[in-house]
Design an enzyme around this catalytic site. Sequence first.
Site, PDB file in Angstrom:
ATOM      1  CE  LYS A   1      -2.065   3.425   2.369  1.00  0.00           C
ATOM      2  NZ  LYS A   1      -2.047   4.304   1.295  1.00  0.00           N
TER       3      LYS A   1
ATOM      4  CB  VAL B   1       1.371   6.132  10.926  1.00  0.00           C
ATOM      5  CG1 VAL B   1       0.940   4.910  10.136  1.00  0.00           C
ATOM      6  CG2 VAL B   1       0.351   7.253  10.735  1.00  0.00           C
ATOM      7  N   GLY B   2       3.683   4.705  12.592  1.00  0.00           N
ATOM      8  CA  GLY B   2       4.576   3.553  12.758  1.00  0.00           C
ATOM      9  C   GLY B   2       4.396   2.881  14.108  1.00  0.00           C
TER      10      GLY B   2
ATOM     11  CD  GLU C   1      14.560   2.128   8.935  1.00  0.00           C
ATOM     12  OE1 GLU C   1      14.889   3.209   9.470  1.00  0.00           O
ATOM     13  OE2 GLU C   1      15.139   1.055   9.181  1.00  0.00           O
TER      14      GLU C   1
ATOM     15  CB  CYS D   1      13.582   9.988   7.440  1.00  0.00           C
ATOM     16  SG  CYS D   1      14.349   8.808   6.324  1.00  0.00           S
TER      17      CYS D   1
ATOM     18  CD  GLU E   1      10.930  13.782  10.796  1.00  0.00           C
ATOM     19  OE1 GLU E   1       9.897  13.146  11.054  1.00  0.00           O
ATOM     20  OE2 GLU E   1      11.874  13.313  10.145  1.00  0.00           O
TER      21      GLU E   1
HETATM   22  P1  NDP Z   1       2.228   8.765   7.325  1.00  0.00           P
HETATM   23  O1  NDP Z   1       3.009   8.006   8.324  1.00  0.00           O
HETATM   24  O2  NDP Z   1       0.864   9.174   7.649  1.00  0.00           O
HETATM   25  O3  NDP Z   1       2.117   7.919   5.939  1.00  0.00           O
HETATM   26  C1  NDP Z   1       3.034   6.924   5.547  1.00  0.00           C
HETATM   27  C2  NDP Z   1       2.254   5.758   4.937  1.00  0.00           C
HETATM   28  O4  NDP Z   1       1.395   5.186   5.924  1.00  0.00           O
HETATM   29  C3  NDP Z   1       1.340   6.172   3.796  1.00  0.00           C
HETATM   30  O5  NDP Z   1       1.287   5.128   2.863  1.00  0.00           O
HETATM   31  C4  NDP Z   1       0.000   6.324   4.488  1.00  0.00           C
HETATM   32  O6  NDP Z   1      -1.104   6.232   3.622  1.00  0.00           O
HETATM   33  C5  NDP Z   1       0.044   5.161   5.443  1.00  0.00           C
HETATM   34  N1  NDP Z   1      -0.834   5.266   6.583  1.00  0.00           N
HETATM   35  C6  NDP Z   1      -1.385   6.380   7.133  1.00  0.00           C
HETATM   36  N2  NDP Z   1      -2.127   6.049   8.203  1.00  0.00           N
HETATM   37  C7  NDP Z   1      -2.068   4.708   8.333  1.00  0.00           C
HETATM   38  C8  NDP Z   1      -2.611   3.783   9.252  1.00  0.00           C
HETATM   39  N3  NDP Z   1      -3.374   4.162  10.262  1.00  0.00           N
HETATM   40  N4  NDP Z   1      -2.335   2.476   9.097  1.00  0.00           N
HETATM   41  C9  NDP Z   1      -1.545   2.059   8.095  1.00  0.00           C
HETATM   42  N5  NDP Z   1      -0.997   2.896   7.177  1.00  0.00           N
HETATM   43  C10 NDP Z   1      -1.242   4.206   7.310  1.00  0.00           C
HETATM   44  O7  NDP Z   1       3.076   9.997   6.885  1.00  0.00           O
HETATM   45  P2  NDP Z   1       2.565  11.283   6.087  1.00  0.00           P
HETATM   46  O8  NDP Z   1       2.686  10.995   4.663  1.00  0.00           O
HETATM   47  O9  NDP Z   1       1.229  11.728   6.555  1.00  0.00           O
HETATM   48  O10 NDP Z   1       3.612  12.333   6.565  1.00  0.00           O
HETATM   49  C11 NDP Z   1       3.494  12.842   7.885  1.00  0.00           C
HETATM   50  C12 NDP Z   1       4.846  13.018   8.508  1.00  0.00           C
HETATM   51  O11 NDP Z   1       5.512  11.752   8.583  1.00  0.00           O
HETATM   52  C13 NDP Z   1       5.803  13.868   7.726  1.00  0.00           C
HETATM   53  O12 NDP Z   1       5.557  15.217   7.941  1.00  0.00           O
HETATM   54  C14 NDP Z   1       7.114  13.383   8.276  1.00  0.00           C
HETATM   55  O13 NDP Z   1       7.359  14.000   9.511  1.00  0.00           O
HETATM   56  C15 NDP Z   1       6.906  11.918   8.484  1.00  0.00           C
HETATM   57  N6  NDP Z   1       7.392  11.119   7.356  1.00  0.00           N
HETATM   58  C16 NDP Z   1       8.530  10.413   7.521  1.00  0.00           C
HETATM   59  C17 NDP Z   1       9.035   9.708   6.469  1.00  0.00           C
HETATM   60  C18 NDP Z   1      10.293   8.923   6.585  1.00  0.00           C
HETATM   61  O14 NDP Z   1      10.969   8.710   5.582  1.00  0.00           O
HETATM   62  N7  NDP Z   1      10.638   8.422   7.764  1.00  0.00           N
HETATM   63  C19 NDP Z   1       8.406   9.682   5.160  1.00  0.00           C
HETATM   64  C20 NDP Z   1       7.179  10.436   5.093  1.00  0.00           C
HETATM   65  C21 NDP Z   1       6.712  11.112   6.171  1.00  0.00           C
HETATM   66  P3  NDP Z   1      -1.764   7.580   3.016  1.00  0.00           P
HETATM   67  O15 NDP Z   1      -0.719   8.252   2.243  1.00  0.00           O
HETATM   68  O16 NDP Z   1      -2.876   7.039   2.197  1.00  0.00           O
HETATM   69  O17 NDP Z   1      -2.235   8.368   4.195  1.00  0.00           O
END
Ligand code: NDP
Length: 486
Positions: free
Chosen positions: A179, A235-236, A253, A287, A383
């Site tokens: 996903k 979320v993680g 991660e 990140c 962050e």
């Molecule tokens: P999220 O953690 O929300 O999204 C990452 C993935 O998880 C997406 O595919 C998202 O789907 C999915 N997701 C969201 N909610 C759930 C859930 N409850 N259960 C399972 N999967 C879920 O990150 P965001 O994209 O909203 O970004 C928010 C913040 O996260 C950023 O501002 C940054 O701080 C951090 N981030 C960190 C990253 C890294 O590389 N470590 C990468 C991206 C973000 P969908 O897109 O459909 O919501």
Amino acid sequence: MSGSIVRTGAHLIGGDWSSQAPGGIAVSGNPARPDEPVGEFPLGDASTAVEAVTAAIEAQEAWAAAGFSSRARVLEKAAVLFDERAEELALLCTLEEGKTLPESRGEAMMSAETCRYQAGLAKTSTERIFPSNNPGETIRTVRAPLGVVGMITPWNFPLMIPVWKIAPALASGNSVVWKPASNTPLSAVAIASVFTDAGLPPGVLNLVLGPGSMGGELVADDRVDGVTFTGSVSVGQGIRDVVTARNGRVQLELGGHNPCIVFGDADLDVAVAGVVNGAMGATGQKCTATRRIIAVGGVHDELVDRLAAAVTSLQVGDGQNPETAIGPLVSAGARAEVTEAVHQAQAEGAETIAVTEGTPDGPCYFAPTLLAGGADLTITREEVFGPVSTVMRVDDVDEAFTLANDTEFGLSASVYTDDPWIVNRALHELRAGLIKVNGPTTGSEIHAPFGGEKHSSGHAAREQGDTAQEFFTRTRTAYIKPGRAR
Ligand code: NDP
């Protein structure tokens, strides 16, 4: 849907492209050109995820039984296709995510490299032999595939991060339900097409498009043996709780708050280039981005002057423009969050050192910003996913390392110095999974392990390199001795 890159999304389930849209049709936007959407994609729901897991279960055993050579051949072909389609993939990545074309090309290239590397690794033995205390007995470990793997990926590296996960999972004989982030669905479809065109059997890689809640369905499904996730901490951690409660395996991660320490002996040409690249490159949406710049002693004033000049003159614009160094943020929502965080920092007493000039208007553009302040600011603890970094001043190396480690995260860190004593201390004292010496906190190579400490990563094996397959396999230890006396 084979051979070329399309701009209409679809799920890939059991080898069939499906446009079922119980959640409706969504639009994938272009952050640089909001009035030119990239394409449409269907939104699945819980039933879509369930169907994909069923398809993955049906395909997994045959894929595992196909043997490592067959699996490696698919990955080798995928590598060739990633190379052949690199320009199209890069353009799609830039259109959906906003990063510059050179940054996107790097992702396409690394995707090819990852497939090639994991294909080679699939042909090496992961077995180990141990001595036994019993005469005639051998102790041997074997690896079996984990089974069905759930993958949830973010938008900030829409090509590279998924391939980091998919390639070792497939090499190890697993099937996958993936996903991707809703901001970059068409990049995900293009990746899935690479693997199907490379000859991957139906059902081995399944792609489901839809909201985070659909990812939640995947996470909760106890037919999914393991979940690998890259994204936000909140979320993680939620995913970790659900998966571990049902005794599944989870790999995380998450975020970072990465320090870069510049010492008095640093070559400031090298340091300034590395700090600006680490803090502002990919619009700060990494990140591993440099969030805190720690200046030690007398280097502070000149460092600040030179950083300010460099940040002020960055070229912000559409990622398709060859002159552009920094693209837009991924969405208007991301821009609102970063803007709010900078306003809060200023209200808390942060000094604004530099703001990039000439940043275009548009709902996703944000001018890279350099602040100065202390550890009491929210922005130096939490962050903020954008091109913002804060300079902090300390007097000596002890203070620098203490401040660098004063964070709940531990992803990456860098030091600028040629002093071997400081370098040695950095390697032992900095709590970070990735340490750079005279280089930016960002960037890694696909054949070396990648991951963080503290809240930046989970406890599973590192991604990338020859550790990547550990998460995707089960180790079995066998004690083997002759069946009859000879
Ligand atoms: P999220 O953690 O929300 O999204 C990452 C993935 O998880 C997406 O595919 C998202 O789907 C999915 N997701 C969201 N909610 C759930 C859930 N409850 N259960 C399972 N999967 C879920 O990150 P965001 O994209 O909203 O970004 C928010 C913040 O996260 C950023 O501002 C940054 O701080 C951090 N981030 C960190 C990253 C890294 O590389 N470590 C990468 C991206 C973000 P969908 O897109 O459909 O919501």
